[in-house]
Enzyme design. Structure first.
Site: not given
Length: 310
Positions: A84, A129-130, A147, A153, A240
């Site tokens: 991805k 996207r999220r 990040r 995270r 991405c």
């Protein structure tokens, strides 16, 4: 005795993916030595800027440019990526081999369930996207950019006072962190990044010896899936760091069904589609579904102007 150098990023996940990929190959070819070499990417050095900003500075991808350059120079013989993270076009002289079996493609909400999040809850993720998909489903949420590698995270739930974070289920599972998953997000509302859960096995086109060895790990059903997903992304001129979600499922009798969704960065607009085609023609399927989404307004949603307005 032949020796091949295998490159990857430095994270525990990247190292785990290399070990996972090489284990069956080492069993099949005990006389071949594979040596792992870590390659730092722009996204590893800069953990504060947006992924899109790091990619622009890197002159390609925040998570693959340096590895691809090392492979092209001959510093390593193969690179194992998270697929991805890879741009849809290979640099000249480099190719992707069919990947091995795929992990869970879904995103995971860690720290809570979606229904369990309070109004105005703070949810951490750095992926466009999220962010878009979360705001489409829960516009009340405060999305906090984060990040870094997977374990740090997860820790940001405590260190930054977050209610939850969104991570790829594949990475959590590969690292043995299944217990951190509060909910696997539904694919109809949260389709993943194209290629999510699959490995990107990249080699030099002219390296016949290593290609022959690595081809024994190929899963051709997974290869058809990710080729369809990446063809769709390429047709949409996305990367991405744009809000495009897609996943393909292998069906009976050589069929392949591709699901895709494009969401505006603020979550207010969304177009989606499903199409079935032949697994032997995955790029044709991906391109056809992308054209359908473009007809619904996907290009306008993905335009730089739309991103700037968020």
């Amino acid at each position: 005795m032949p020796t091949y150098l295998v490159g990857s990023r430095a994270s525990n996940l990247a190292r785990t993916q290399v070990r996972e990929y090489l284990a069956p190959i080492r069993e099949r070819f005990p006389h071949v030595t594979f040596t792992h070499r870590v390659i730092l990417e722009g996204g590893d050095r800069d953990r504060n800027s947006l992924t899109s900003e790091v990619s622009a500075v890197s002159g390609g991808s925040a998570f693959s440019t340096e590895q691809e350059a090392a492979l092209a120079r001959g510093d390593v013989d193969v690179v194992i990526h998270s697929l991805k993270d890879l741009p849809t076009a290979n640099p000249p002289g480099l190719i992707l081999l069919p990947p091995p079996g795929r992990e869970d493609v879904r995103d995971a909400l860690c720290g809570s369930t979606l229904a369990g999040l309070r109004k105005g809850a703070r949810v951490g993720t750095g992926a466009a996207r999220r962010i878009a998909q979360l705001l489409a489903v829960r516009p009340d949420l405060e999305v906090v950019p984060i990040r870094g590698n997977v374990p740090p995270r997860l820790k940001k739930i405590e260190t930054m006072g977050l209610d939850a974070v969104v991570l790829a289920a594949a990475g959590l599972r590969r690292l043995g962190l299944d217990h951190a998953i509060g909910e696997l997000l539904p694919l109809d509302l949260f389709p993943p990044s194209p290629g999510q859960g699959a490995l990107g096995v990249q080699v030099r086109e002219d390296n016949e010896a290593v290609r022959k060895i690595l081809s024994t790990a190929a899963d051709h059903a997974v290869d058809a899936q990710v080729r369809a997903e990446r063809a769709l992304l390429a047709e949409l001129h996305g990367g991405c760091s744009v809000p495009v979600g897609a996943y393909a499922e292998t069906g009976p009798n050589g069929s392949l069904t591709l699901h895709a969704q494009v969401t505006s960065p603020d979550g207010t607009q969304r177009v989606s589609g499903v199409m079935t085609g032949r697994a032997s023609e995955p790029e044709k399927l991906g391109t056809a579904l992308a054209e359908e989404l473009i007809g619904q307004g996907a290009r306008e949603i993905l335009s730089p102007r739309a991103h700037a307005e968020v």
